[in-house]
Write an enzyme that holds these catalytic residues in place. Structure first.
Site, PDB file in Angstrom:
ATOM      1  N   GLU A   1       5.127  -6.771   1.713  1.00 51.38           N
ATOM      2  CA  GLU A   1       3.798  -7.234   2.096  1.00 51.38           C
ATOM      3  C   GLU A   1       2.819  -7.124   0.937  1.00 51.38           C
ATOM      4  O   GLU A   1       2.948  -6.237   0.095  1.00 51.38           O
ATOM      5  CB  GLU A   1       3.277  -6.377   3.264  1.00 51.38           C
ATOM      6  CG  GLU A   1       4.101  -6.549   4.514  1.00 51.38           C
ATOM      7  CD  GLU A   1       3.775  -5.530   5.601  1.00 51.38           C
ATOM      8  OE1 GLU A   1       4.182  -5.774   6.746  1.00 51.38           O
ATOM      9  OE2 GLU A   1       3.133  -4.510   5.326  1.00 51.38           O
TER      10      GLU A   1
ATOM     11  N   CYS B   1      -3.796  -6.008  -3.193  1.00 47.65           N
ATOM     12  CA  CYS B   1      -2.952  -4.811  -3.177  1.00 47.65           C
ATOM     13  C   CYS B   1      -1.490  -5.276  -3.266  1.00 47.65           C
ATOM     14  O   CYS B   1      -0.989  -5.937  -2.364  1.00 47.65           O
ATOM     15  CB  CYS B   1      -3.235  -4.043  -1.890  1.00 47.65           C
ATOM     16  SG  CYS B   1      -2.269  -2.559  -1.726  1.00 47.65           S
TER      17      CYS B   1
ATOM     18  N   CYS C   1      10.528   2.565  -0.046  1.00 44.51           N
ATOM     19  CA  CYS C   1      10.134   3.540  -1.062  1.00 44.51           C
ATOM     20  C   CYS C   1      11.173   4.648  -1.068  1.00 44.51           C
ATOM     21  O   CYS C   1      11.703   5.011  -0.033  1.00 44.51           O
ATOM     22  CB  CYS C   1       8.752   4.111  -0.747  1.00 44.51           C
ATOM     23  SG  CYS C   1       8.095   5.150  -2.081  1.00 44.51           S
TER      24      CYS C   1
ATOM     25  N   GLY D   1       5.913   1.028  -2.129  1.00 45.72           N
ATOM     26  CA  GLY D   1       6.732   1.489  -3.241  1.00 45.72           C
ATOM     27  C   GLY D   1       5.982   2.316  -4.264  1.00 45.72           C
ATOM     28  O   GLY D   1       4.752   2.407  -4.244  1.00 45.72           O
TER      29      GLY D   1
ATOM     30  N   CYS E   1       2.756   8.618   5.227  1.00 41.72           N
ATOM     31  CA  CYS E   1       2.827   7.214   4.804  1.00 41.72           C
ATOM     32  C   CYS E   1       3.897   6.449   5.570  1.00 41.72           C
ATOM     33  O   CYS E   1       5.054   6.854   5.625  1.00 41.72           O
ATOM     34  CB  CYS E   1       3.098   7.152   3.303  1.00 41.72           C
ATOM     35  SG  CYS E   1       3.344   5.483   2.690  1.00 41.72           S
TER      36      CYS E   1
ATOM     37  N   CYS F   1      -4.357   1.261   3.857  1.00 46.82           N
ATOM     38  CA  CYS F   1      -3.556   2.155   3.009  1.00 46.82           C
ATOM     39  C   CYS F   1      -2.521   2.898   3.816  1.00 46.82           C
ATOM     40  O   CYS F   1      -2.843   3.538   4.813  1.00 46.82           O
ATOM     41  CB  CYS F   1      -4.438   3.250   2.400  1.00 46.82           C
ATOM     42  SG  CYS F   1      -5.542   2.683   1.174  1.00 46.82           S
TER      43      CYS F   1
ATOM     44  N   CYS G   1       6.554  10.562   1.548  1.00 54.20           N
ATOM     45  CA  CYS G   1       5.294  11.258   1.811  1.00 54.20           C
ATOM     46  C   CYS G   1       5.047  11.210   3.325  1.00 54.20           C
ATOM     47  O   CYS G   1       5.172  10.157   3.945  1.00 54.20           O
ATOM     48  CB  CYS G   1       4.152  10.582   1.059  1.00 54.20           C
ATOM     49  SG  CYS G   1       4.481  10.490  -0.716  1.00 54.20           S
TER      50      CYS G   1
ATOM     51  N   HIS H   1      -3.862  14.470  -2.797  1.00 55.93           N
ATOM     52  CA  HIS H   1      -3.753  14.810  -1.367  1.00 55.93           C
ATOM     53  C   HIS H   1      -3.690  16.291  -1.034  1.00 55.93           C
ATOM     54  O   HIS H   1      -3.733  16.659   0.148  1.00 55.93           O
ATOM     55  CB  HIS H   1      -2.562  14.103  -0.699  1.00 55.93           C
ATOM     56  CG  HIS H   1      -2.550  12.626  -0.890  1.00 55.93           C
ATOM     57  ND1 HIS H   1      -3.668  11.835  -0.766  1.00 55.93           N
ATOM     58  CD2 HIS H   1      -1.536  11.772  -1.221  1.00 55.93           C
ATOM     59  CE1 HIS H   1      -3.349  10.576  -1.000  1.00 55.93           C
ATOM     60  NE2 HIS H   1      -2.068  10.506  -1.286  1.00 55.93           N
TER      61      HIS H   1
ATOM     62  N   SER I   1      -2.192   9.943  -6.471  1.00 54.34           N
ATOM     63  CA  SER I   1      -2.230  10.354  -5.070  1.00 54.34           C
ATOM     64  C   SER I   1      -2.061  11.862  -4.995  1.00 54.34           C
ATOM     65  O   SER I   1      -0.945  12.360  -4.960  1.00 54.34           O
ATOM     66  CB  SER I   1      -1.099   9.656  -4.301  1.00 54.34           C
ATOM     67  OG  SER I   1      -1.298   8.265  -4.333  1.00 54.34           O
TER      68      SER I   1
HETATM   69  N1  SAH Z   1       3.352   4.899  -4.100  1.00 53.74           N
HETATM   70  C1  SAH Z   1       2.089   4.886  -4.741  1.00 53.74           C
HETATM   71  C2  SAH Z   1       1.338   3.640  -4.417  1.00 53.74           C
HETATM   72  C3  SAH Z   1       0.938   3.514  -2.958  1.00 53.74           C
HETATM   73  S1  SAH Z   1      -0.763   3.576  -2.951  1.00 53.74           S
HETATM   74  C4  SAH Z   1       1.322   6.123  -4.381  1.00 53.74           C
HETATM   75  O1  SAH Z   1       1.754   6.832  -3.485  1.00 53.74           O
HETATM   76  O2  SAH Z   1       0.328   6.382  -5.038  1.00 53.74           O
HETATM   77  C5  SAH Z   1      -1.235   3.815  -1.388  1.00 53.74           C
HETATM   78  C6  SAH Z   1      -2.226   4.964  -1.262  1.00 53.74           C
HETATM   79  O3  SAH Z   1      -2.440   5.178   0.140  1.00 53.74           O
HETATM   80  C7  SAH Z   1      -1.680   6.269  -1.811  1.00 53.74           C
HETATM   81  O4  SAH Z   1      -2.711   7.069  -2.323  1.00 53.74           O
HETATM   82  C8  SAH Z   1      -1.107   6.886  -0.567  1.00 53.74           C
HETATM   83  O5  SAH Z   1      -0.939   8.261  -0.717  1.00 53.74           O
HETATM   84  C9  SAH Z   1      -2.135   6.519   0.448  1.00 53.74           C
HETATM   85  N2  SAH Z   1      -1.633   6.575   1.833  1.00 53.74           N
HETATM   86  C10 SAH Z   1      -0.345   6.574   2.251  1.00 53.74           C
HETATM   87  N3  SAH Z   1      -0.299   6.651   3.603  1.00 53.74           N
HETATM   88  C11 SAH Z   1      -1.575   6.671   4.039  1.00 53.74           C
HETATM   89  C12 SAH Z   1      -2.163   6.697   5.341  1.00 53.74           C
HETATM   90  N4  SAH Z   1      -1.428   6.698   6.444  1.00 53.74           N
HETATM   91  N5  SAH Z   1      -3.496   6.701   5.424  1.00 53.74           N
HETATM   92  C13 SAH Z   1      -4.264   6.643   4.304  1.00 53.74           C
HETATM   93  N6  SAH Z   1      -3.767   6.610   3.056  1.00 53.74           N
HETATM   94  C14 SAH Z   1      -2.429   6.616   2.917  1.00 53.74           C
HETATM   95 FE1  SF4 Z   2       5.997   5.932  -1.346  1.00 57.51          FE
HETATM   96 FE2  SF4 Z   2       3.411   6.049  -2.098  1.00 57.51          FE
HETATM   97 FE3  SF4 Z   2       4.100   5.965   0.502  1.00 57.51          FE
HETATM   98 FE4  SF4 Z   2       4.583   8.153  -0.928  1.00 57.51          FE
HETATM   99  S1  SF4 Z   2       2.558   7.289  -0.437  1.00 57.51           S
HETATM  100  S2  SF4 Z   2       6.005   7.176   0.501  1.00 57.51           S
HETATM  101  S3  SF4 Z   2       5.103   7.275  -2.901  1.00 57.51           S
HETATM  102  S4  SF4 Z   2       4.420   4.364  -0.996  1.00 57.51           S
END
Ligand code: SAH
Ligand code: SF4
Length: 357
Positions: free
Chosen positions: A94, A107, A114, A169, A121, A343, A118, A225, A223
């Protein structure tokens, strides 16, 4: 029979020269072609008027200019859009287009699924299938420019202004393809995005961070967190391999980082997990000395997610503490939640990412 023609999208300048040399054409022709592809957005050789008719014919036989196939296109009530793309091998990913009044960000996804998991996510619950290739990454940008009807370069400012590698990813686990595509995106004589309008987000692939700065030179988002290894080990499991201290060292050394060009630390707000005033203070202490800003992301829900979003009061308090400590820390307005485009909501396994229309 499979189409044996070479897709020109995603070839580097040198590869285009090479492809043209193989049909007996000089390097300056490849330069013209580059402009047709990335300044004019042309996909039809017949309309490439600087080439003779016989050359156009030959190109039609040997080459093709593809775009990823749009399988579905969803519009959010807030104006953002999500496209489900299908690649040549049938796999899908997507991309999300997020306009506001004056500009729009795309985006972009870098992998189908992936490798990381996490906890907060949705993409992390999807099995990793493969890296997205350079032409497929670039194809996402080309599609968005097509959709905005912003070829060729207009004199007025474009709406589609920013690219964020924040889709499905982990881009730094697919460095070569991402770097190849972004170099084309940043090429002055083509798509011409400025480095400051392209941001790559990583979960913390420490050994690749310096190369990202040196070889791509785009802005970096991390990221984070969590402010302790104990919590980050749990939320962002890659932390067990490259813990916070190593990550901070890589951020401090990020090529080109200074006060006018800061690293963005993304921080998802999880109720009762990482959102206390003490967490905010620890966070500020952690990044001390790094030119940094924060992006506080309200947690976006997905089916079965084991977290809730922090309350608005908690998020405001958290942001205020970071501001008192001297950091910009906006709370991001969620976009596209109604179409599962916000996100962390992207997932393309078995209909999971596209709610029934
Ligand atoms: N894999 C990379 C790129 C993805 S970016 C990374 O993890 O950085 C997407 C962003 O959204 C990242 O900062 C991720 O941690 C955040 N994210 C993932 N799941 C989320 C959720 N359920 N709610 C809000 N942010 C989230
Ligand atoms: Fe993968 Fe980024 Fe999601 Fe973590 S937050 S599972 S690295 S897409």
């Amino acid at each position: 029979m499979a189409d044996a023609r070479i897709d020109l999208i995603g070839l580097s300048r040198e590869e285009l020269v090479q492809a043209f040399a193989e049909i007996g054409e000089k390097p300056f022709r490849a330069k013209q072609l580059w402009r047709w592809l990335y300044v004019s957005g042309e996909t039809d050789f017949e309309r490439m008027s600087s080439f003779s008719r016989p050359l156009q014919k030959l190109m039609e036989e040997r080459f093709v200019v593809r775009r990823p196939k749009v399988e579905r296109d969803l519009a959010s009530e807030d104006g953002s859009r999500k496209w489900l793309l299908q690649f040549e091998d049938g796999r899908s990913a997507e991309m999300v287009f997020i306009p506001d009044d004056e500009r729009a960000a795309l985006c972009v996804s870098s992998q189908v699924g992936c490798m990381l998991t996490c906890q907060f996510c949705h993409t992390g619950t999807q099995k990793f299938e493969r890296n997205i290739t350079a032409p497929e990454i670039l194809g996402q940008v080309m599609l968005a420019r097509d959709a905005c009807d912003e070829w060729p370069k207009p004199t007025e400012r474009r709406l589609f202004s920013n690219i964020v590698m924040m889709g499905q990813g982990e881009p730094l686990f697919n460095f070569d393809n991402v770097a190849k595509a972004l170099k084309i995106v940043l090429d002055n004589e083509g798509l011409a995005f400025s480095r400051r309008r392209v941001t790559l987000s990583t979960s913390g692939v420490v050994p690749m961070i310096a190369r990202c700065g040196d070889e791509i030179g785009c802005d970096l988002a991390v990221s984070l967190h969590a402010a302790t290894d104990e919590l980050r080990d749990r939320l962002v499991p890659i932390n067990r391999r490259w813990p916070i201290a190593e990550l901070m060292r890589a951020c401090r050394a990020y090529p080109g980082v200074h006060n006018a060009r800061r690293i963005t630390f993304e921080y998802v707000m999880l109720k009762g997990v990482n959102d206390s005033p003490a967490d905010a203070r620890r966070l500020a202490a952690l990044v001390r000395g790094i030119p940094a800003k924060f992006n506080l992301i309200p947690f976006n829900k997905w089916p079965g997610a084991p977290f809730e979003c922090s309350t608005p009061q908690t998020m405001t308090r958290f942001a205020d503490i970071l501001a008192e400590e001297g950091y910009t820390a906006p709370i991001r307005t969620p976009r596209g939640r109604d179409i599962m485009a916000a996100c962390g909501q992207l997932k393309t396994a078995a209909g999971a990412g596209f709610p029934a229309a």
